[in-house]
Motif scaffolding. Structure first.
Motif, short mmCIF file in Angstrom:
data_model
loop_
_atom_site.label_atom_id
_atom_site.label_comp_id
_atom_site.label_asym_id
_atom_site.label_seq_id
_atom_site.Cartn_x
_atom_site.Cartn_y
_atom_site.Cartn_z
N ASN A 192 0.81 -1.37 0.05
CA ASN A 192 -0.02 0.03 -0.10
C ASN A 192 1.14 1.38 0.11
OD1 ASN A 192 -3.21 -0.83 0.47
ND2 ASN A 192 -1.80 -2.07 1.72
N HIS A 193 2.01 1.26 0.58
CA HIS A 193 2.95 2.35 0.54
C HIS A 193 4.32 1.74 0.18
CE1 HIS A 193 0.05 5.12 2.46
NE2 HIS A 193 -0.27 3.87 3.29
N PRO A 194 4.53 1.52 -1.02
CA PRO A 194 5.92 1.08 -1.54
C PRO A 194 7.16 1.86 -1.41
CG PRO A 194 4.60 1.42 -3.55
CD PRO A 194 3.39 1.63 -2.27
N ASN A 195 6.65 3.37 -1.33
CA ASN A 195 7.98 4.31 -1.13
C ASN A 195 8.56 4.13 0.36
OD1 ASN A 195 7.94 5.06 -3.87
ND2 ASN A 195 6.14 6.53 -3.43
N ILE A 196 7.68 3.88 1.22
CA ILE A 196 8.21 3.64 2.53
C ILE A 196 9.23 2.64 2.79
CG2 ILE A 196 7.46 3.69 4.98
CD1 ILE A 196 4.83 4.69 4.55
N LYS A 197 10.39 3.12 3.55
CA LYS A 197 11.39 1.95 3.83
C LYS A 197 11.00 1.10 5.13
CE LYS A 197 13.80 3.64 0.31
NZ LYS A 197 14.21 2.87 -0.98
N ILE A 198 11.46 0.08 5.14
CA ILE A 198 11.13 -0.81 6.41
C ILE A 198 12.27 -1.50 6.71
CG2 ILE A 198 9.83 -2.93 7.29
CD1 ILE A 198 7.86 -2.48 5.03
N LEU A 199 12.61 -1.19 8.13
CA LEU A 199 13.77 -2.15 8.81
C LEU A 199 12.93 -2.98 9.99
CD1 LEU A 199 16.51 0.42 9.99
CD2 LEU A 199 16.64 -1.34 8.36
N LEU A 200 13.52 -4.38 9.72
CA LEU A 200 12.87 -5.08 10.89
C LEU A 200 14.07 -5.39 11.90
CD1 LEU A 200 11.48 -8.19 8.64
CD2 LEU A 200 10.28 -6.47 9.73
N LEU A 201 13.35 -5.41 13.28
CA LEU A 201 14.16 -5.46 14.53
C LEU A 201 13.81 -6.71 15.32
CD1 LEU A 201 16.51 -3.49 15.73
CD2 LEU A 201 14.46 -2.52 17.06
N THR A 202 14.66 -7.37 15.57
CA THR A 202 14.26 -8.62 16.04
C THR A 202 15.43 -9.29 17.09
OG1 THR A 202 13.51 -10.76 15.93
CG2 THR A 202 15.06 -9.99 14.26
N MET A 203 15.25 -10.14 18.25
CA MET A 203 15.99 -10.80 18.82
C MET A 203 16.36 -11.95 18.39
SD MET A 203 13.97 -12.02 22.51
CE MET A 203 13.61 -10.27 22.76
N HIS A 204 15.75 -12.23 17.32
CA HIS A 204 15.80 -13.71 16.58
C HIS A 204 16.74 -13.83 15.54
CE1 HIS A 204 12.74 -15.05 19.40
NE2 HIS A 204 11.91 -14.17 18.85
N ASN A 205 17.93 -13.58 15.50
CA ASN A 205 18.83 -13.59 14.70
C ASN A 205 19.23 -14.83 13.79
OD1 ASN A 205 20.86 -12.48 12.86
ND2 ASN A 205 22.35 -12.42 14.34
N SER A 206 18.25 -15.35 13.19
CA SER A 206 18.51 -16.83 12.59
C SER A 206 18.48 -16.74 10.85
CB SER A 206 17.49 -17.81 13.23
OG SER A 206 16.00 -17.50 12.44
N GLY A 207 19.14 -17.55 10.25
CA GLY A 207 19.21 -17.57 8.80
C GLY A 207 17.80 -17.52 8.39
N SER A 208 16.95 -18.34 8.85
CA SER A 208 15.55 -18.43 8.08
C SER A 208 14.71 -16.75 8.31
CB SER A 208 14.67 -19.50 9.09
OG SER A 208 14.49 -19.23 10.50
N ILE A 209 14.98 -16.36 9.55
CA ILE A 209 14.44 -15.13 9.66
C ILE A 209 15.02 -14.10 8.79
CG2 ILE A 209 14.05 -13.12 11.42
CD1 ILE A 209 12.43 -15.33 11.96
N ILE A 210 16.35 -14.41 8.42
CA ILE A 210 16.94 -13.25 7.41
C ILE A 210 16.41 -13.52 6.11
CG2 ILE A 210 19.02 -12.59 6.40
CD1 ILE A 210 20.40 -13.40 9.08
N GLU A 211 16.22 -14.94 5.92
CA GLU A 211 15.52 -15.13 4.44
C GLU A 211 14.15 -14.70 4.29
OE1 GLU A 211 14.79 -19.44 2.22
OE2 GLU A 211 15.08 -19.40 4.53
N MET A 212 13.48 -14.77 5.45
CA MET A 212 11.97 -14.29 5.63
C MET A 212 11.96 -12.94 5.09
SD MET A 212 9.14 -14.73 8.14
CE MET A 212 9.48 -16.48 8.44
N ALA A 213 13.02 -12.01 5.85
CA ALA A 213 12.84 -10.69 5.63
C ALA A 213 13.43 -10.27 4.13
CB ALA A 213 13.88 -10.09 6.66
N VAL A 214 14.02 -10.90 3.82
CA VAL A 214 14.67 -10.58 2.38
C VAL A 214 13.34 -11.14 1.29
CG1 VAL A 214 16.22 -11.31 0.35
CG2 VAL A 214 16.93 -10.98 2.65
N SER A 215 12.78 -12.27 1.59
CA SER A 215 11.68 -12.44 0.86
C SER A 215 10.55 -11.82 0.48
CB SER A 215 11.49 -14.06 0.79
OG SER A 215 10.89 -14.31 1.97
N VAL A 216 10.26 -11.21 1.58
CA VAL A 216 9.04 -10.20 1.82
C VAL A 216 9.36 -9.08 1.06
CG1 VAL A 216 7.99 -8.59 3.47
CG2 VAL A 216 8.22 -11.35 4.16
N GLY A 217 10.61 -8.50 1.17
CA GLY A 217 11.14 -7.49 0.41
C GLY A 217 11.24 -6.04 1.25
N VAL A 218 11.41 -6.18 2.36
CA VAL A 218 11.88 -5.27 3.29
C VAL A 218 13.23 -4.72 3.05
CG1 VAL A 218 10.34 -5.89 5.31
CG2 VAL A 218 12.81 -6.69 5.56
#
Length: 218
Positions: free
Chosen positions: A74-100
């Motif tokens: 809905n707002h593709p021009n807004i940048k997104i940073l995900l912040l988490t204590m769960h620093n796992s490969g799968s979480i990073i993979e998910m973040a990349v695939s979502v497009g953040v």
């Protein structure tokens, strides 16, 4: 000045960010939320739009991943940073695939978070920003199947490189990729070489497998 929204359900941590970030003189906090739904509600109202939103991944009502998907649609021009204590490969993979646009582990220091904010909002930024003081945990599917170099390969790919990978997976030729992305065939070849180096793939078949395993293509 970078207008920022902070969303985290841990009040003490959120208040710390809201107090700390403006001290840099480069960040203006325009809204704080304790879940993703509050962010969505804010964006649906007649309010100032942020340049960037910092989202905790684990939140009630609407988590960071779900909120990111809505925001990017809905707002593709807004940048997104995900912040988490769960620093796992799968979480990073998910973040990349979502497009953040970036991933910051909660073990990162304040300066690293501020650097990530500035890098993501820079006009020159076209890659996925990753900040952490530790390597991804090795308890994820991604880490079990591949080396940490593979994870970093995903993280280091730029938006342009990911676009080229998607077109390669559609069997586009170098010329067709150049025409689609409005760049020269020479530039495409340069990107292809960089992609192979970053991902550790030796051929197109390996790159296609990489793209599917990492979520770059479904």
């Amino acid at each position: 000045m970078i207008n920022v929204i902070v969303a985290d359900d841990h009040e003490i941590f959120r208040e710390g960010l809201v107090k700390m970030l403006p001290e840099s003189g480069e960040v203006n906090i325009i809204f704080e939320a304790e879940n993703g739904q509050e962010v969505v509600d804010y964006l649906q109202g007649d309010n100032i739009l942020p340049d960037l939103i910092i989202l905790d991944i684990t939140m009630p009502k609407l988590n960071g991943i779900e909120a990111s998907q809505w925001i990017l649609n809905n707002h593709p021009n807004i940048k997104i940073l995900l912040l988490t204590m769960h620093n796992s490969g799968s979480i990073i993979e998910m973040a990349v695939s979502v497009g953040v646009h970036g991933f910051v582990a909660k073990d990162a220091c304040h300066d690293q978070l501020l650097d990530a904010i500035k890098e993501v909002c820079s006009d020159k930024s076209d890659g996925f920003i990753y900040k952490s003081n530790s390597t991804p945990y090795k308890d994820s599917l991604l880490e079990n199947k591949f080396s940490s170099k593979y994870v970093q390969g995903i993280v280091q790919l730029t938006q342009k490189e990911r676009a080229i990978i998607r077109l390669i997976c559609k069997e586009y030729t170098t010329k067709e990729i150049a025409d689609e992305l409005k760049i020269s065939p020479y530039t495409v070849e340069t990107h292809r070489k960089n992609i192979m180096t970053k991902t550790g793939c030796k051929n197109v078949a390996g790159l296609v497998n990489f793209a599917h395993d990492s979520g770059i293509v479904s």
